[in-house]
Design an enzyme around this catalytic site. Structure first.
Site, short mmCIF file in Angstrom:
data_model
loop_
_atom_site.label_atom_id
_atom_site.label_comp_id
_atom_site.label_asym_id
_atom_site.label_seq_id
_atom_site.Cartn_x
_atom_site.Cartn_y
_atom_site.Cartn_z
N THR A 30 -48.11 25.68 -38.32
CA THR A 30 -47.82 25.07 -39.61
C THR A 30 -48.65 23.81 -39.85
O THR A 30 -49.31 23.67 -40.88
CB THR A 30 -46.31 24.71 -39.69
OG1 THR A 30 -45.58 25.88 -39.35
CG2 THR A 30 -45.92 24.24 -41.07
N LYS B 84 -44.80 14.56 -31.09
CA LYS B 84 -43.97 13.43 -30.58
C LYS B 84 -43.59 13.60 -29.12
O LYS B 84 -43.43 12.61 -28.41
CB LYS B 84 -42.72 13.24 -31.43
CG LYS B 84 -41.79 14.44 -31.47
CD LYS B 84 -41.70 15.00 -32.84
CE LYS B 84 -41.24 16.42 -32.83
NZ LYS B 84 -41.21 17.02 -34.13
N GLU C 240 -50.19 8.93 -35.97
CA GLU C 240 -49.38 8.56 -37.14
C GLU C 240 -48.35 9.64 -37.50
O GLU C 240 -47.22 9.32 -37.91
CB GLU C 240 -50.31 8.31 -38.34
CG GLU C 240 -49.62 7.85 -39.60
CD GLU C 240 -48.82 6.57 -39.42
OE1 GLU C 240 -49.41 5.53 -39.20
OE2 GLU C 240 -47.56 6.63 -39.50
N VAL D 294 -44.20 10.40 -35.90
CA VAL D 294 -42.89 9.87 -36.36
C VAL D 294 -42.92 9.80 -37.88
O VAL D 294 -43.85 9.24 -38.47
CB VAL D 294 -42.61 8.46 -35.79
CG1 VAL D 294 -41.23 7.97 -36.25
CG2 VAL D 294 -42.70 8.44 -34.28
N GLY E 249 -43.31 12.10 -40.14
CA GLY E 249 -44.18 13.04 -40.87
C GLY E 249 -45.23 12.29 -41.68
O GLY E 249 -46.08 11.59 -41.12
N GLY F 89 -35.99 27.46 -43.61
CA GLY F 89 -37.18 27.21 -42.80
C GLY F 89 -37.26 25.79 -42.27
O GLY F 89 -38.28 25.37 -41.74
N ASP G 166 -35.08 15.19 -30.73
CA ASP G 166 -36.27 14.89 -31.55
C ASP G 166 -36.23 13.43 -32.03
O ASP G 166 -37.20 12.69 -31.89
CB ASP G 166 -36.29 15.87 -32.74
CG ASP G 166 -37.43 15.62 -33.69
OD1 ASP G 166 -38.54 16.08 -33.42
OD2 ASP G 166 -37.21 14.94 -34.72
N LYS H 216 -38.67 10.03 -31.09
CA LYS H 216 -39.29 9.23 -32.15
C LYS H 216 -38.91 7.75 -32.03
O LYS H 216 -39.76 6.87 -32.19
CB LYS H 216 -38.91 9.80 -33.52
CG LYS H 216 -39.59 11.14 -33.79
CD LYS H 216 -39.01 11.84 -34.99
CE LYS H 216 -39.77 13.13 -35.31
NZ LYS H 216 -39.07 13.97 -36.29
N GLY I 10 -42.63 18.73 -42.55
CA GLY I 10 -43.25 19.73 -43.43
C GLY I 10 -44.76 19.74 -43.28
O GLY I 10 -45.38 18.78 -42.82
N1 HSE Z 1 -37.93 19.11 -36.59
C1 HSE Z 1 -38.44 17.88 -37.12
C2 HSE Z 1 -37.54 17.42 -38.27
C3 HSE Z 1 -39.86 18.08 -37.60
O1 HSE Z 1 -36.71 18.20 -38.74
O2 HSE Z 1 -37.66 16.27 -38.70
C4 HSE Z 1 -40.61 16.81 -37.85
O3 HSE Z 1 -40.81 16.05 -36.68
#
Ligand code: HSE
Length: 401
Positions: free
Chosen positions: A11, A100, A124, A127, A129, A182, A196, A200, A297
């Site tokens: 992606t 990350k 960059e 963290v 996006g 998704g 996650d 971060k 995304g």
């Molecule tokens: N799985 C992560 C989220 C993707 O939903 O924020 C972006 O790091």
């Protein structure tokens, strides 16, 4: 011409190729040269894809091509990303990553290696996006002592919390919805268990204190215990439940945590909904700042990766210093920090008051046969000890103002 290689055509990797095409001329103007993708590394083939002829399966093709100056790592996971990135830096190539897991585990080492080789390792997109937060911390907020960073840094769980609040739905139903949309992975563990967000906030805290913060040291709770009943209580308190990743400077150092919190409407993160992310920063001279936007995304994340490419193109022969040494930062035990707690229990009000003293009881519509209350501010360790004495605790959520 600046030749780039993209490792990982999923992606984000395909998003990077797309962004380089969509904004080709502007990027060339800013990078002071045209940027061209020479290779795309992936295990798979992509018949019919515009990049079809550029696909390679062996990272050494990139490594051994002196024309490739900048490498993009969008594979995810620590290995083999770490082996590939390390080799690229050692070969004198600049690297940008959105990964990350890699940055949290190996950031300090890769930053030091990039410095030694007079190239750059930028991250960059790792963290928030598409939200600029790494560069602001590294370059813009350098006059400040950062006293707090608190963020909603996971889009999937924020989407789930938003839907639970809007629809009064149960956890499993919104998880399925998030997967259908998704947002959540087939295996959603890293998002819903807070892992996650933990990585971060480890990255952000390392940048703030300039030392290595090990993510394993950060107390982490996910959203899996949040139920529709908790949402009813939240509504009764005129609050929202959000998964926060937070790091605060205290007398003896930094205390960091990932956990769901009950936020009041005046809180800067209260209105951050759906898949959006936001990071609140408090500096001792700056005061408050907020960074808000698309935290996940394809194109938003790719936008941050391409911004790194442009920055590296502008610093082809200069290492941009990043303060993050491998010296370990011992975090202050979260049990020494103070919070207010919302508790649901099967207990009498008398029992609760005998244990916790003056509390605020909460009545939620349609909820019976249990008691809900908010404690005063107390040390995490003291709360734990008292909680143990309650007969049956149904759930606990921290409360912030
Ligand atoms: N799985 C992560 C989220 C993707 O939903 O924020 C972006 O790091």
């Amino acid at each position: 011409m600046i030749k780039v290689a993209v490792m990982g055509y999923g992606t984000i990797g395909s998003g990077v190729v797309e962004v380089l095409n969509i904004n080709k001329s502007n990027i060339a103007k800013r990078a002071k040269d045209e940027v061209e993708v020479k290779y795309v590394l992936d295990l798979r083939d992509f018949p019919g894809d515009p990049m079809e002829k550029k696909i390679v399966h062996d990272y050494k093709t990139i490594l051994e091509d002196p024309e490739v100056e900048i490498v993009v790592e969008t594979m995810g996971g620590v290995e083999p990303a770490y082996t590939f990135v390390k080799a690229m830096l050692e070969a004198g190539k600049h690297v940008t990553t959105s990964n990350k897991a890699l940055v949290a585990a190996k950031g300090a080492e890769l930053i030091a290696l990039a410095k030694e080789k007079n190239v750059n390792f930028m991250f960059e997109a790792s963290v928030g996006g598409g939200i600029p937060i790494i560069r602001p911390l590294n370059s813009c907020l350098t006059a400040d002592e950062i006293e707090e960073i608190t963020g909603i840094v996971n889009g999937t769980t924020n989407y789930m919390m938003t839907k639970m609040a809007e629809q009064g739905a149960e956890f499993d139903d919104v998880l399925k919805d998030a997967q259908d949309m998704g947002y959540a992975e087939k295996d959603p563990t890293a998002d819903i268990e807070g892992y996650d967000s933990c990585r971060k906030i480890a990255i952000l805290t390392s940048l703030v204190c300039g030392q290595q913060v090990d993510y394993e040291d950060i107390h982490t709770e996910g959203i899996t215990k949040i139920t529709a009943t908790d949402i009813r209580y939240a509504k009764a308190m005129n609050r929202k439940i959000k998964l926060l990743a937070t790091s605060k400077k205290v007398e003896d150092g930094y205390v960091a945590m990932v956990a769901p919190f009950l936020l009041p409407p005046a809180h800067p993160l209260y209105n951050v909904n759906d898949v959006f992310n936001a990071i609140f920063v408090h500096g001792n001279v700056l005061g408050d700042a907020m960074f808000y936007g698309s935290g996940a995304g394809k194109l938003p994340t790719a936008s941050a990766v391409v911004a790194d490419i442009v920055d590296m193109a502008k610093h082809r022969n200069v290492n941009v210093a990043v303060e993050w040494s491998s010296k370990k930062m011992e975090l202050v035990d979260y049990k020494k920090s103070e919070n207010k707690f919302f508790v649901r229990a099967n207990a009498s009000k008398d029992e609760v008051e005998a244990l916790f003293g003056n509390v605020t009881f909460v009545e939620a519509e349609g909820v019976e046969n249990e008691v809900g209350f908010v404690t005063g501010v107390m040390k995490e360790a003291d709360f734990e000890a008292k909680k143990e004495q309650l007969a049956e605790v149904l759930n606990v959520i921290r409360v912030t103002d």
